[in-house]
Scaffold this motif. Structure first.
Motif, PDB file in Angstrom:
ATOM      1  N   VAL A   1      52.226 -24.833  -8.136  1.00  0.00           N
ATOM      2  CA  VAL A   1      52.303 -25.418  -6.792  1.00  0.00           C
ATOM      3  C   VAL A   1      53.493 -26.371  -6.707  1.00  0.00           C
ATOM      4  N   ASP A   2      53.737 -27.122  -7.781  1.00  0.00           N
ATOM      5  CA  ASP A   2      54.825 -28.100  -7.798  1.00  0.00           C
ATOM      6  C   ASP A   2      56.199 -27.475  -8.054  1.00  0.00           C
ATOM      7  N   SER A   3      56.232 -26.223  -8.493  1.00  0.00           N
ATOM      8  CA  SER A   3      57.486 -25.540  -8.832  1.00  0.00           C
ATOM      9  C   SER A   3      58.071 -24.832  -7.611  1.00  0.00           C
ATOM     10  N   SER A   4      59.387 -24.848  -7.507  1.00  0.00           N
ATOM     11  CA  SER A   4      60.062 -24.140  -6.406  1.00  0.00           C
ATOM     12  C   SER A   4      60.019 -22.623  -6.600  1.00  0.00           C
ATOM     13  N   GLU A   5      59.597 -22.155  -7.764  1.00  0.00           N
ATOM     14  CA  GLU A   5      59.549 -20.716  -8.049  1.00  0.00           C
ATOM     15  C   GLU A   5      58.272 -20.049  -7.541  1.00  0.00           C
ATOM     16  N   PHE A   6      57.298 -20.840  -7.085  1.00  0.00           N
ATOM     17  CA  PHE A   6      55.998 -20.310  -6.692  1.00  0.00           C
ATOM     18  C   PHE A   6      55.608 -20.858  -5.325  1.00  0.00           C
ATOM     19  N   PRO A   7      54.551 -20.292  -4.722  1.00  0.00           N
ATOM     20  CA  PRO A   7      54.083 -20.822  -3.425  1.00  0.00           C
ATOM     21  C   PRO A   7      53.671 -22.294  -3.522  1.00  0.00           C
ATOM     22  N   ASN A   8      53.475 -22.914  -2.365  1.00  0.00           N
ATOM     23  CA  ASN A   8      53.257 -24.365  -2.304  1.00  0.00           C
ATOM     24  C   ASN A   8      51.810 -24.799  -2.144  1.00  0.00           C
ATOM     25  N   SER A   9      50.849 -23.899  -2.257  1.00  0.00           N
ATOM     26  CA  SER A   9      49.450 -24.307  -2.113  1.00  0.00           C
ATOM     27  C   SER A   9      48.606 -23.652  -3.202  1.00  0.00           C
ATOM     28  N   ILE A  10      47.462 -24.253  -3.471  1.00  0.00           N
ATOM     29  CA  ILE A  10      46.535 -23.714  -4.471  1.00  0.00           C
ATOM     30  C   ILE A  10      46.146 -22.287  -4.113  1.00  0.00           C
ATOM     31  N   LYS A  11      45.739 -22.081  -2.871  1.00  0.00           N
ATOM     32  CA  LYS A  11      45.292 -20.750  -2.440  1.00  0.00           C
ATOM     33  C   LYS A  11      46.402 -19.718  -2.567  1.00  0.00           C
ATOM     34  N   GLU A  12      47.610 -20.063  -2.118  1.00  0.00           N
ATOM     35  CA  GLU A  12      48.726 -19.107  -2.194  1.00  0.00           C
ATOM     36  C   GLU A  12      49.089 -18.780  -3.647  1.00  0.00           C
ATOM     37  N   VAL A  13      49.048 -19.772  -4.531  1.00  0.00           N
ATOM     38  CA  VAL A  13      49.343 -19.517  -5.945  1.00  0.00           C
ATOM     39  C   VAL A  13      48.277 -18.597  -6.546  1.00  0.00           C
ATOM     40  N   ILE A  14      47.018 -18.898  -6.287  1.00  0.00           N
ATOM     41  CA  ILE A  14      45.937 -18.113  -6.891  1.00  0.00           C
ATOM     42  C   ILE A  14      45.919 -16.677  -6.380  1.00  0.00           C
ATOM     43  N   TYR A  15      46.200 -16.481  -5.102  1.00  0.00           N
ATOM     44  CA  TYR A  15      46.152 -15.128  -4.528  1.00  0.00           C
ATOM     45  C   TYR A  15      47.518 -14.443  -4.481  1.00  0.00           C
ATOM     46  N   GLU A  16      48.508 -15.029  -5.130  1.00  0.00           N
ATOM     47  CA  GLU A  16      49.848 -14.423  -5.148  1.00  0.00           C
ATOM     48  C   GLU A  16      49.818 -13.089  -5.888  1.00  0.00           C
ATOM     49  N   LYS A  17      50.577 -12.156  -5.359  1.00  0.00           N
ATOM     50  CA  LYS A  17      50.713 -10.862  -6.032  1.00  0.00           C
ATOM     51  C   LYS A  17      51.977 -10.879  -6.878  1.00  0.00           C
ATOM     52  N   ALA A  18      51.851 -10.383  -8.080  1.00  0.00           N
ATOM     53  CA  ALA A  18      52.992 -10.277  -8.990  1.00  0.00           C
ATOM     54  C   ALA A  18      53.783  -9.022  -8.628  1.00  0.00           C
ATOM     55  N   SER A  19      54.923  -8.865  -9.282  1.00  0.00           N
ATOM     56  CA  SER A  19      55.697  -7.651  -9.034  1.00  0.00           C
ATOM     57  C   SER A  19      54.832  -6.449  -9.410  1.00  0.00           C
ATOM     58  N   GLY A  20      54.935  -5.397  -8.645  1.00  0.00           N
ATOM     59  CA  GLY A  20      54.102  -4.230  -8.885  1.00  0.00           C
ATOM     60  C   GLY A  20      52.832  -4.240  -8.044  1.00  0.00           C
ATOM     61  N   GLY A  21      52.599  -5.347  -7.321  1.00  0.00           N
ATOM     62  CA  GLY A  21      51.468  -5.391  -6.409  1.00  0.00           C
ATOM     63  C   GLY A  21      50.149  -5.885  -6.981  1.00  0.00           C
ATOM     64  N   SER A  22      50.094  -6.125  -8.288  1.00  0.00           N
ATOM     65  CA  SER A  22      48.845  -6.644  -8.857  1.00  0.00           C
ATOM     66  C   SER A  22      48.798  -8.162  -8.680  1.00  0.00           C
ATOM     67  N   TYR A  23      47.608  -8.712  -8.743  1.00  0.00           N
ATOM     68  CA  TYR A  23      47.464 -10.155  -8.610  1.00  0.00           C
ATOM     69  C   TYR A  23      47.925 -10.855  -9.885  1.00  0.00           C
ATOM     70  N   ALA A  24      48.431 -12.063  -9.728  1.00  0.00           N
ATOM     71  CA  ALA A  24      48.908 -12.845 -10.873  1.00  0.00           C
ATOM     72  C   ALA A  24      47.755 -13.237 -11.791  1.00  0.00           C
ATOM     73  N   PHE A  25      46.549 -13.407 -11.240  1.00  0.00           N
ATOM     74  CA  PHE A  25      45.389 -13.801 -12.033  1.00  0.00           C
ATOM     75  C   PHE A  25      44.342 -12.692 -11.969  1.00  0.00           C
ATOM     76  N   SER A  26      43.936 -12.202 -13.122  1.00  0.00           N
ATOM     77  CA  SER A  26      43.001 -11.068 -13.172  1.00  0.00           C
ATOM     78  C   SER A  26      41.660 -11.336 -12.492  1.00  0.00           C
ATOM     79  N   PRO A  27      41.105 -12.569 -12.485  1.00  0.00           N
ATOM     80  CA  PRO A  27      39.837 -12.777 -11.785  1.00  0.00           C
ATOM     81  C   PRO A  27      39.904 -12.496 -10.284  1.00  0.00           C
ATOM     82  N   VAL A  28      41.098 -12.567  -9.697  1.00  0.00           N
ATOM     83  CA  VAL A  28      41.236 -12.227  -8.280  1.00  0.00           C
ATOM     84  C   VAL A  28      41.057 -10.720  -8.131  1.00  0.00           C
TER      85      VAL A  28
END
Length: 196
Positions: free
Chosen positions: A109-136
């Protein structure tokens, strides 16, 4: 004359709303014997660094009776979402690993490389369309968080900004993705490697 009254009323209303929103974003705490910046951070879910910055402090000293300004924290919904992610990602891991998982999300959240909110970071999709966190992806993020995961979130919030800057974590027994293997490892806790 009527227009001047309208302008004056609008200006007063705007100032009043501005003052209300500013005061609502931060609280004050009257220091009691035994209080520390760390205890206040845990109590209010805020970073010790932010507490000290907001109160123009460089030392850890606070004194009974003084007023300490408390910065705004995450919403209860954000804390709950983060705790559910920690619970799903770090189930069976040591408590320090749970704190570190929450810290990775806060660092993103604090990094300029990622979204700016908890929800956006957790639900962000990685390259290839999969979620960044497997529990999502597998839905386990929807399970309730345990008390230890909630406490780990509070500790990560209190410690925010003081870690090693980890932005990733993975279990090398379950993942050998070249991207993760190329990252600088910051620490190893339980089965997880943390990296930046």
């Amino acid at each position: 004359m009527k227009n001047l009254k309208k302008i004056g009323f609008a200006a007063a209303l705007t100032f009043s709303l501005l003052a209300t929103s500013v005061s609502a974003s931060a609280a004050t705490h009257t220091v009691k014997s035994g209080d520390t910046f760390w205890n206040l951070g845990m109590k209010y879910g805020v970073s010790v660094l932010e507490l000290k910055k907001m109160n123009n402090r460089t030392s850890d000293m606070i004194y009974p009776g003084e007023e300490i300004e408390i910065p705004a924290s995450l919403t209860n919904e954000e804390k709950e979402l983060l705790a559910r992610l920690v619970h799903a990602e770090a189930k069976g891991e040591p408590y320090a690993g749970k704190v570190a998982v929450a810290t990775v999300v806060l660092n993103r959240v604090d990094s300029s490389e990622f979204p700016n909110s908890i929800k956006e970071v957790i639900y962000e999709k990685a390259s290839g369309g999969s979620y960044a966190f497997s529990p999502v992806a597998d839905g386990s993020i929807n399970q309730p968080a345990d008390e230890e995961s909630k406490r780990a979130v509070d500790e990560a919030l209190t410690f925010r900004g003081q870690g090693k800057g980890s932005l990733f974590f993975f279990n090398p027994d379950k993942s050998s993705h070249p991207f993760m293997m190329s990252r600088e490892v910051t620490t190893i806790i339980g089965n997880h490697q943390f990296a930046k």
